[in-house]
Every structure is written in structure tokens, then in C-alpha cells.
Motif scaffolding. Sequence first.
Motif, PDB file in Angstrom:
ATOM      1  N   ARG A 340       0.788  -1.222   0.000  1.00  0.00           N
ATOM      2  CA  ARG A 340       0.000   0.000   0.000  1.00  0.00           C
ATOM      3  C   ARG A 340       0.828   1.285   0.000  1.00  0.00           C
ATOM      4  O   ARG A 340       0.332   2.336  -0.405  1.00  0.00           O
ATOM      5  CB  ARG A 340      -0.938  -0.005   1.207  1.00  0.00           C
ATOM      6  N   ALA A 341       2.068   1.229   0.485  1.00  0.00           N
ATOM      7  CA  ALA A 341       2.929   2.420   0.495  1.00  0.00           C
ATOM      8  C   ALA A 341       4.395   1.983   0.481  1.00  0.00           C
ATOM      9  O   ALA A 341       5.132   2.199   1.442  1.00  0.00           O
ATOM     10  CB  ALA A 341       2.641   3.294   1.715  1.00  0.00           C
ATOM     11  N   PRO A 342       4.834   1.344  -0.607  1.00  0.00           N
ATOM     12  CA  PRO A 342       6.197   0.789  -0.640  1.00  0.00           C
ATOM     13  C   PRO A 342       7.302   1.840  -0.566  1.00  0.00           C
ATOM     14  O   PRO A 342       8.460   1.499  -0.309  1.00  0.00           O
ATOM     15  CB  PRO A 342       6.241   0.034  -1.980  1.00  0.00           C
ATOM     16  N   GLU A 343       6.952   3.116  -0.756  1.00  0.00           N
ATOM     17  CA  GLU A 343       7.975   4.164  -0.653  1.00  0.00           C
ATOM     18  C   GLU A 343       8.312   4.512   0.790  1.00  0.00           C
ATOM     19  O   GLU A 343       9.309   5.185   1.048  1.00  0.00           O
ATOM     20  CB  GLU A 343       7.508   5.429  -1.392  1.00  0.00           C
ATOM     21  N   TYR A 344       7.497   4.051   1.742  1.00  0.00           N
ATOM     22  CA  TYR A 344       7.747   4.339   3.148  1.00  0.00           C
ATOM     23  C   TYR A 344       8.712   3.308   3.733  1.00  0.00           C
ATOM     24  O   TYR A 344       8.829   2.192   3.228  1.00  0.00           O
ATOM     25  CB  TYR A 344       6.453   4.343   3.942  1.00  0.00           C
ATOM     26  N   THR A 345       9.377   3.690   4.829  1.00  0.00           N
ATOM     27  CA  THR A 345      10.432   2.856   5.403  1.00  0.00           C
ATOM     28  C   THR A 345      10.133   2.528   6.855  1.00  0.00           C
ATOM     29  O   THR A 345       9.870   3.436   7.656  1.00  0.00           O
ATOM     30  CB  THR A 345      11.799   3.567   5.321  1.00  0.00           C
ATOM     31  N   VAL A 346      10.185   1.253   7.190  1.00  0.00           N
ATOM     32  CA  VAL A 346      10.062   0.816   8.577  1.00  0.00           C
ATOM     33  C   VAL A 346      11.454   0.777   9.186  1.00  0.00           C
ATOM     34  O   VAL A 346      12.381   0.203   8.608  1.00  0.00           O
ATOM     35  CB  VAL A 346       9.413  -0.580   8.664  1.00  0.00           C
ATOM     36  N   VAL A 347      11.601   1.416  10.341  1.00  0.00           N
ATOM     37  CA  VAL A 347      12.909   1.505  10.984  1.00  0.00           C
ATOM     38  C   VAL A 347      12.786   1.075  12.435  1.00  0.00           C
ATOM     39  O   VAL A 347      11.694   0.987  12.999  1.00  0.00           O
ATOM     40  CB  VAL A 347      13.478   2.939  10.904  1.00  0.00           C
ATOM     41  N   GLY A 348      13.930   0.831  13.054  1.00  0.00           N
ATOM     42  CA  GLY A 348      13.958   0.476  14.460  1.00  0.00           C
ATOM     43  C   GLY A 348      14.712  -0.814  14.706  1.00  0.00           C
ATOM     44  O   GLY A 348      15.106  -1.534  13.779  1.00  0.00           O
ATOM     45  N   THR A 349      14.894  -1.113  15.973  1.00  0.00           N
ATOM     46  CA  THR A 349      15.569  -2.333  16.390  1.00  0.00           C
ATOM     47  C   THR A 349      15.157  -2.632  17.819  1.00  0.00           C
ATOM     48  O   THR A 349      14.668  -1.746  18.527  1.00  0.00           O
ATOM     49  CB  THR A 349      17.101  -2.183  16.292  1.00  0.00           C
ATOM     50  N   ASP A 350      15.320  -3.878  18.235  1.00  0.00           N
ATOM     51  CA  ASP A 350      14.952  -4.280  19.582  1.00  0.00           C
ATOM     52  C   ASP A 350      13.509  -3.842  19.874  1.00  0.00           C
ATOM     53  O   ASP A 350      12.611  -4.247  19.173  1.00  0.00           O
ATOM     54  CB  ASP A 350      15.960  -3.737  20.593  1.00  0.00           C
ATOM     55  N   SER A 351      13.288  -3.003  20.883  1.00  0.00           N
ATOM     56  CA  SER A 351      11.927  -2.585  21.210  1.00  0.00           C
ATOM     57  C   SER A 351      11.603  -1.182  20.718  1.00  0.00           C
ATOM     58  O   SER A 351      10.643  -0.562  21.173  1.00  0.00           O
ATOM     59  CB  SER A 351      11.695  -2.665  22.725  1.00  0.00           C
ATOM     60  N   MET A 352      12.368  -0.666  19.762  1.00  0.00           N
ATOM     61  CA  MET A 352      12.111   0.636  19.149  1.00  0.00           C
ATOM     62  C   MET A 352      11.562   0.436  17.737  1.00  0.00           C
ATOM     63  O   MET A 352      12.014  -0.457  17.016  1.00  0.00           O
ATOM     64  CB  MET A 352      13.403   1.467  19.086  1.00  0.00           C
ATOM     65  N   PHE A 353      10.595   1.269  17.344  1.00  0.00           N
ATOM     66  CA  PHE A 353      10.054   1.155  15.989  1.00  0.00           C
ATOM     67  C   PHE A 353       9.519   2.495  15.516  1.00  0.00           C
ATOM     68  O   PHE A 353       9.197   3.373  16.307  1.00  0.00           O
ATOM     69  CB  PHE A 353       8.948   0.091  15.930  1.00  0.00           C
ATOM     70  N   LYS A 354       9.433   2.616  14.203  1.00  0.00           N
ATOM     71  CA  LYS A 354       8.899   3.830  13.596  1.00  0.00           C
ATOM     72  C   LYS A 354       8.622   3.557  12.124  1.00  0.00           C
ATOM     73  O   LYS A 354       9.282   2.708  11.510  1.00  0.00           O
ATOM     74  CB  LYS A 354       9.906   4.982  13.717  1.00  0.00           C
ATOM     75  N   THR A 355       7.672   4.259  11.568  1.00  0.00           N
ATOM     76  CA  THR A 355       7.463   4.278  10.129  1.00  0.00           C
ATOM     77  C   THR A 355       7.790   5.672   9.635  1.00  0.00           C
ATOM     78  O   THR A 355       7.183   6.654  10.075  1.00  0.00           O
ATOM     79  CB  THR A 355       6.005   3.938   9.768  1.00  0.00           C
ATOM     80  N   VAL A 356       8.777   5.768   8.757  1.00  0.00           N
ATOM     81  CA  VAL A 356       9.163   7.060   8.196  1.00  0.00           C
ATOM     82  C   VAL A 356       8.517   7.193   6.827  1.00  0.00           C
ATOM     83  O   VAL A 356       8.661   6.312   5.971  1.00  0.00           O
ATOM     84  CB  VAL A 356      10.702   7.177   8.084  1.00  0.00           C
ATOM     85  N   PHE A 357       7.811   8.282   6.626  1.00  0.00           N
ATOM     86  CA  PHE A 357       7.123   8.506   5.356  1.00  0.00           C
ATOM     87  C   PHE A 357       8.124   9.039   4.329  1.00  0.00           C
ATOM     88  O   PHE A 357       8.062  10.195   3.885  1.00  0.00           O
ATOM     89  CB  PHE A 357       5.964   9.484   5.550  1.00  0.00           C
TER      90      PHE A 357
END
Length: 446
Positions: A340-357
Motif C-alpha cells: 500500500r505504500a512501498p515508498e515508506y520505510t520501517v525503521v527500528g531495532t529491539d523494542s524501538m520502531f517507527k514508520t518514516v514517510f
Amino acid sequence: MNHERSRTLYDRALSVIPGGVNSSVRAIQPYPFFVQRGDGAHVIDADGNRYVDYVMGYGPLLLGHSLPEPVQAAIQSTASDGPMYGAPTEIEVDLAEFVTRNVPSVEMVRFVNSGTEATVSAIRLARGYTGREKIVVISSGYHGAQPSTLVEGDADDPTPSTPGIPESFTQHTLPVPFNDEERLRAVLSEHGDDVAAVITEPILGNTGIVAPTDDYHQTLRELCDGIGALLIFDEVITGFRVGGLQCAQGKLGVMPDITTFGKIVGGGFPVGAIGGRTEIIEQFTPSGDVFQSGTFSGHPVTMAAGLATLEFVAENDVYDHVNALGGQLRSGIRDILADRAPEYTVVGTDSMFKTVFTRADSPVQAGDCTDGCRQDRSCPRFSECPKSGADVRRGETDRWERLFWPAMKDQGVFLTPNQFESQFVSYAHTEADIEDTLEAYKAFFE
């Protein structure tokens, strides 16, 4: 959702608090909801609305809002003995021993009251120890509200990033982009004899969570050694969250000279700490000449909360639990975005996460980075994934803040209110919370 009471509280706050908030990031548009209490992995606002919480106090609440009995008991017992004394207590020695026993580079530690105070003190210590004045900082990194690091631009033309800092202060600060080894080498080659320290977050945590490229920190370590500068890791966010009890430096296998801590090390109470090699940390007064002091430093309730939290973590499956849920979130979000939004990036590690647009001219799906961006050079998206804070800032910030965040809030998911600050999983979160959160993501990206 009804937010009438929050709106009324915000109206009152505007008359007595600048901007109606006591930290700028809380100034959510059109107005923030006011939290009444926490409950496990959730918060309940003043109007009775319930949210699954991934802000977690911006990181300190590794265990969630409902503290385990041993932690709660330690806090209550210490508080009942008296608020504070202006004299040493045994509990601060116990916590210092725990930190030095577990963090690879830390032989001695000085406790302070915030992450900002820790980084201010660490930079002063580096200058006092080396006899040099210049500090290399990472552009878009965050090291608290202090003049030495609230600097933007580049090393050739640094400028204050906020009014209130004299231009003359910036002559001692050299900004360089994260993950840019070429620029780093050039700046250290030009200014090396004057550089007291390089300060960096092991993973950028206030600009969308940006991971280091291969051997970036190892190169940084070698370059600092080559010019006689100190390497400071700001682990205020990553400390005791990424890499377990050894922190991010243990996970990365890099030994800084000085480490700053905050957040988790105080168990949810105000705290900061500066740790490192004995010969460096002993330069603080009274054992050395670099002044450092504070009325509330080593506050007994904070020390008790921090020690009880870390001891509970050490004796239970906390990291296994939070890291597994963090992985489920990142991989689940990645699967949603792939269609649905392949240009966006999922980031993070361990118990940290974020979706960067993030934006991409010709977006392609990620390769093996199903658990968040790893800066894998073999990944088809490597050239498009964020390498620095500037890359994150080029993303669709307005869409994140004005459309995505409110939509998630309306579905009962409390995220940090822009695409820069990290989000966190706690020990109180469950697989059901993760499933509900992923359903909210699906609903937004339909």
C-alpha cells in the motif's frame, strides 16, 4: 472520541504555561489530550479515552505504566523514608555498581538529573580532560537543550539552531552528517588537534531511528584514537533498551570513552548519568578539577526506581518479550506497506520502531530487512532508506502529523506526534496490543 475536558485543560494551560505545555513536543495540533493515568501498556486521558501507548514517556517506561511489585515496593519504601537528604545514600552506590558491572565501557559513573545535564557535563568533561575546545556533533542528532549541540549547518558554517545561543558559541561546534565517513574524515583531518570529542547517538533516536551503516562507529572509534579525541556515545535513548544490559555499545561492539544515560536508568523518574573510564570520570570534582554538582543528583527515590527496574529486567524475560513484540510490529507494518505504500520505510531495532514517510522516485520493496531497516548494502532499497536526519526530514512530515497521527489516535493508538521521535514497546504490551495496532495501520493505509 470526546475530548472536551482535555480542550478545557489546554485552554487553562495556555494562560499559565507557554504554549500550554512543558515540553515542546507535546504541543499536538489542535491541542493535546491530557493523560489522567496509566494502566499497563495503556493510558487513559482526562475524558476517559483509552489508548495503547507506544510513547512510553519517550522511552523511560521499559516495564510499562503498572510497575511490577518489587519495583513499586522499592519506590514506596524509599519515598517513605524521606524525600532527599543532601548526603550520599547506599542505593546510589548499588545502582552505580550495577551500571559498571553491565555496561562494557563504564568503570565509574556520576549521576545527574536529566539526559541534557548528562550531555552538558560529558562535553565539559571532555574539554577539561583533553584541554581542547571543539566538539564534533552529528547533524540532526539530539543531545539535549544545551548550547554546544543546538547547532545546525555544517562544520564550515555552523549556526545556532535556536535563538538564545550566541553565534560565537558555534565556533567550537562542528556538525557532520550521520553515516558520512568521507565528511567525518575531512573535518577531523582539518580540525583534529582542536577536537576534544565526537558525540553521537549509536542509533539516531530523535530523527526517525536511523541505523549506522557497516562499521561506521568502528571507523569513528579509530578516527578519534588517531587524533587523541574522546568518543562520546549518547545512550540516553538506547541505554538499557537496545542491546540489553550492555546497551547499544555492547550490541555494536564499540567501546566509547564516555557514555551518557537517562530515561530507563532512572526507572521512570528524572535522571541522567555520565559513565566511562575511571581516569576520565575521576576528572569531575571533587576528585578532579572539572566542576560538576547538583542538589538532586543521586536522588534516593530515582536511584531506588532505577535499580529495582534494572534488577527486575535482569532476572526476568523482559528483553526477550519486548524485542519479540518490536519485531512483530516492524515486520507487520512492513507487510502492510509493501502493498500500500512501498515508498515508506520501517525503521527500528529491539523494542524501538517507527514508520518514516520517506519519498522515492521509483519505490521498490525492501529485501531481507523485514524487521526494520538495517542499512544492508545488498537491499534493493539501500540507496533510498534514510542515512541521516536530513533524509528523514525530507519525508512527508505533514502527512505524518496531520493525517496519520490523528487517525491512529482516533483508533486508540498513541504514537509520538511526528515522524522524528522514537516509539517504544514495553514489557506490559501483549500480542493482542500488537494485533490491534496493526489493524489500525491497515485501516489508515486502505
